[in-house]
Structure formats: C-alpha cells, structure tokens
Design an enzyme around this catalytic site. Structure first.
Site, PDB file in Angstrom:
ATOM      1  N   CYS A 179      77.302  11.940  26.909  1.00 37.79           N
ATOM      2  CA  CYS A 179      76.362  12.824  27.587  1.00 37.79           C
ATOM      3  C   CYS A 179      74.968  12.188  27.662  1.00 37.79           C
ATOM      4  CB  CYS A 179      76.335  14.198  26.921  1.00 37.79           C
ATOM      5  SG  CYS A 179      75.582  15.480  27.957  1.00 37.79           S
ATOM      6  N   HIS A 229      81.781  15.839  26.805  1.00 37.43           N
ATOM      7  CA  HIS A 229      81.781  15.822  25.343  1.00 37.43           C
ATOM      8  C   HIS A 229      83.213  15.734  24.809  1.00 37.43           C
ATOM      9  CE1 HIS A 229      77.513  16.705  24.414  1.00 37.43           C
ATOM     10  NE2 HIS A 229      77.534  17.290  25.600  1.00 37.43           N
ATOM     11  N   GLU A 271      84.070  15.301  21.791  1.00 33.40           N
ATOM     12  CA  GLU A 271      84.142  15.766  20.408  1.00 33.40           C
ATOM     13  C   GLU A 271      84.482  17.232  20.268  1.00 33.40           C
ATOM     14  OE1 GLU A 271      79.638  15.886  21.390  1.00 33.40           O
ATOM     15  OE2 GLU A 271      81.481  14.916  22.086  1.00 33.40           O
TER      16      GLU A 271
END
Length: 529
Positions: free
Chosen positions: A95, A185, A187
């Site tokens: 990002c 993202h 994660e």
C-alpha cells in the site's frame, strides 16, 4: 527512565533469518508480522524514523514496507532509508509501502481520482514469484484495498503483473532486483490468499528456512536471560495470567533460585484467582513465591476514581512501590521481570508522531523510575499472545493456565467504568464468576479468546417479584481472536445469554439488568474503558 532499546537483551540479538518490517504508521502493521511468523520466519517491526539503525542491528534477510495513513504527496511524509534499496535484499512494499518505493525509485504517485476502500478484485496478467502455486495467469482474486493516492508511473525495471478496476498498478515487480510492490493489503484476512503471498516472499523469494519455532526461541531466551542477569537476583511480578506465568517459568529455567516471584493481590483480581495461582506455583513448581495482600492499599488509592488512564497509572505506580518494598525485604534485587508482550510494546509507542498516535496504554510498559535502581527483564517482549501459549506448552505449563483468557494487570479496575468502590468490585467479581462458570458449563471457554463482565456506571429501575429495584447494569463481553490485535464478538445463541443473565440477576445482589456487547475490536483499540 529506561529507554525501549535498553529494556531487553532479546531485541539486541540478531536472529539468523530475520525480516525487517518498516512501519509507516499503519494500524495493521502487526498483522504483517503475524503472517511472517506464521510462515515460521522471525521478524521485527521498526518505526521508519529508526529503520536504518534497525537494519544494522537486525541484519535482516528481507524487508517489508508497511502501509500508512500518510500521503507521499505531503511534504515530510515518511520514507524508507536509501539503504533499503541499495542493500541487494528482497523488498516488498504494501500500500503506502508501494507508493514510497515508487516515489523513491523514480516512479510517480498522484492523488487518486478513484479511491479504493474495501474489497476489490485482482486480475493476474503475468507470472510472478509471489504468485507461485497461488495465483495462475488469467485468474481473478479478491483482495482488500485501502488507499486514496495511487501509483501512476512505475520505476525503471518494474513491470505490471496484476491490476484492479481502479488500480492499474495494483501489483508491480522488478524480479531481477527482487522488488515487489502491491497496492492492496495481503496481511488482512479479507485478502484470502494474502498469507500465501507473504509466505512465498519470505521462503521462495528471500530463501528463508522457516525455522522460527518456540523450541528455538526457548533456548535462545534462556541464554539471553543468563547473559543479561549473570549471578544477580530477579524479582518477577506474577499476576497469574499466561504472560507472567510463562515469563516466570522461562526465567526460572535460566537462573533457578536467583528468581523470586511476587504475587501482588491488589483486590482487583477475579474470584479466588490469587489462591489458585499460589496453589499452582507452590504445588507444581519449585519457585520462590511471595504473596502480598495489598488490596487495601490499591482500593483506597482508586476509590472514587473514574478516569481510566488515571486508574492505570495509579495501579502501575503502586505496583512499583510494592515491588520496591518487597525487594528491600528480600535483601535487594537487580532486575524486575515482567510478562510484557510485543503488542504491548508496539501499541504503547507512537511510531510516527503523526496519525499513528498511542491509542492504547499499558500499566507495565514504559520503563522504571530511576530511583528503583533495577533493570527490566522482559523475555516475552518479542512474542504475540498465541506464541506465548505455545511457549507455555514447551515449558510444561498446565493446559488450564495456558488456555486462560487474557486479564490485563489493571484487572477489575477497568471492568468497572466510573468511580470504584469496594461494593462495586465485589458485585462485579461475583457476576464475572457466574458468567465464566456458564461459559465453561456450555463448553465454550476454549472457543472464546476473552470473556468478562463489566459493571456499567448506570443504575436502572427494575421489578423483581413484588418489589422495585434500583441496581446496576452488567454488560457481558466475549470475543474471538488469534493474536489479540483484532477481535470479533462471539455469536452466542439467545438460550445461552438468557441462562447467563438469569443466573447473574438471581445470584448477584446489586444487578437487575444484563446486556451483551456486540462491538468488534479493530487493530489497536482498547478492550473496554
């Protein structure tokens, strides 16, 4: 005051295979660390201001650049140190990490005309090492976006490997330099295959072995404790929770009788908790344990106090006072041991001084007063909660303690919003005990990460039998979580809630209404205050 860098020898020791995560202020940076560790690779988060120092200290084998609420278009916005791009190591930008990578390497970022927040779908255009075994060319996959700015020109040597509807450079790579940059993202759980992408980065791109285990950590921690402590004495603040219990066992394995545990019964513990802890440590372990009844000291100091931060600070100060007094009785000690965890450390520090402010404080983080002349031993400060549980199993801690729900040091003080009184604490203690008893009877305890009762600073009129009552409202909280950073409320059925509420109202004098809290816990938010 002891600085963060001075607090533990663990953070001064370079692991053979380490990933450096440079934090630009994203609230989900810790999730990057969790995913990397789930892949069996050790990592540390370092704020961008000290990233170069962290690079030299940790000697990483790969680097990840986090997201951020900042904009690269702002003057003075965070940047990665140039050594990140000159060192020859693989780098993954996420990002904002993608945007600053592009800016610093000659690309271009502009304010987004088409912002993306939430679910998006990635079209895979070319093969890439991070896609290996995960995303074939031509496939379409869900990801999670959260950006206003976007890359509009990529640096020399990069190519586009995947796009989304509003991000033509959603995934770019320079395979020759092993530089990868994604606008989404990976994660977060909302990117279903994100953990696999991060695993590919650390294993297939960086070539790391994935040998980060609790058995290895145990051996390293024991040696680090011995090196730090030498032949000196250590006092451990034992709360009876998982963190302090594991810390105590680990330190005892390292230095034996040099350790004395002190259990401070501050009157804010759950029902029978102090007695249970004393019984376990005296029956199962040959560890010196001092039980201090300091309930009057703490409750007198807290009585009538309604400000949650003042409660925490008061409790923290009194803890230190008690430990200092007990240390003198024991003939002095050179070290104070605590069960501080990695989220405690990260959440209690404002990394950027800007948008990422300190949003959660801990009574046990921040150093000790210089007058104590003691140093901190914090052997768990590199670990997340679930990792501590695994370490507890390695050390032989009983399952009944390993699986205990987290109960922060301030205890019932922060489960009793508004002014504290002895009467309110006793009401809350009884309600909490009934609630947990019902959870265990229903076989739900291990399915829930944390559950507790809260005595709200509200009294309501109720009718019980033929009489009217004016009593407190009790809130019940239960959440599911893996790492303690994010949580969602547990979806009880109404039969359970009705049964628990009926028992509390019938058995606990002082409560005439029970409600259930269905809020979730985004990254870094307080548990209840």
């Amino acid at each position: 005051m002891i600085t963060l860098a001075e607090r533990s020898p663990m953070t001064q020791t370079a692991h053979p295979d380490t990933v450096l995560i440079i934090d630009f202020g994203s609230q989900v940076t810790q999730l990057i660390a969790r995913r990397v560790r789930e892949a069996g690779v050790y990592c540390e988060i370092v704020p961008f201001q000290s990233a170069e120092e962290g690079f030299h200290r940790l000697q990483p084998k790969a680097i990840i650049l986090s997201g951020s609420p900042a904009s690269t278009l702002e003057i003075g916005s965070p940047r990665a140190p140039q050594i990140v791009f000159d060192c020859g190591l693989p780098v993954l930008g996420i990002c904002y990490g993608q945007q600053t990578m592009c800016e610093q390497l000659g690309g271009k970022v502009e304010a987004g005309h088409h912002r993306e927040f939430g679910r998006a779908f990635l079209e895979i255009d070319k093969e890439c090492a991070l896609f290996d075994g995960v995303w074939p060319v031509g496939s379409r996959h869900q990801v999670w976006m959260s950006h206003g700015d976007r890359v509009t020109a990529i640096p020399e040597g990069f190519e586009v490997v995947a796009t989304s509807a509003n991000a033509p450079f959603a995934f770019i790579a320079n395979e020759k330099r092993r530089f990868y940059a994604v606008q989404f993202h990976p994660e977060v759980v909302h990117t279903p295959d994100g953990a696999k992408l991060l695993s590919n980065f650390v294993h297939k791109v960086a070539g790391l072995k994935g040998d980060w285990t609790m058995a290895a950590y145990r051996d390293q921690a024991v040696e680090a404790i011995r090196a730090q402590v030498g032949d000196k004495k250590v006092i451990c603040g034992l709360s009876g929770g998982v963190d302090s219990s594991v810390a105590a066992l680990l330190i005892h394995e390292a230095i034996g009788d040099q350790l004395t545990c002190i259990l401070v019964d501050h009157g804010l513990m759950r029902k029978n908790e102090a007695a249970d802890v004393v019984a376990m440590f005296k029956e199962h372990y040959d560890i010196k344990l001092v039980h201090v009844d300091a309930a009057d000291l703490f409750i007198n100091a807290l009585e009538g106090e309604s400000d949650p931060e003042k409660k925490r600070k008061t409790i923290g100060k009194l803890f230190i006072d008690v430990f200092e007094a007990e240390a003198k009785k024991l003939g002095g000690a050179d070290f104070l041991a605590q069960g501080t965890l990695y989220p405690d450390v990260i959440e209690s520090v404002s990394f950027t001084g800007g948008p990422s402010v300190t949003i959660k404080s801990h009574h046990n983080v921040g150093g000790l007063p210089a007058r104590m002349n003691m140093k901190l031993v914090e052997p768990l400060r590199e670990l997340f909660k679930d990792e501590v549980r695994v370490l507890g199993k390695e050390l032989g801690l009983p399952e009944s303690f390993i699986g205990r729900h987290p109960f922060p040091g301030p205890g019932l003080a922060i489960r009793c919003p508004g002014g504290i009184t002895r009467e309110k604490l006793e009401i809350l203690r009884e309600a909490d005990a009934v609630y947990l008893d019902e959870i265990r009877k229903a076989g739900l305890y291990d399915a829930i990460w944390q559950a507790f009762a809260v005595l709200l600073p509200v009294q309501t009129v109720g009718v019980m039998g033929d009489g009217r009552t004016y009593e407190f409202v009790c809130a019940l909280r239960a959440v599911t979580s893996v790492d303690g950073m994010t949580a969602d409320f547990y979806h009880y059925d109404m039969e359970f809630l009705g049964r628990a509420a009926t028992r509390i109202i019938n058995e606990v004098r002082g409560i005439n209404r029970v409600v259930y809290d269905v809020t979730s816990k985004p990254p870094g938010t307080i548990e209840w205050e």
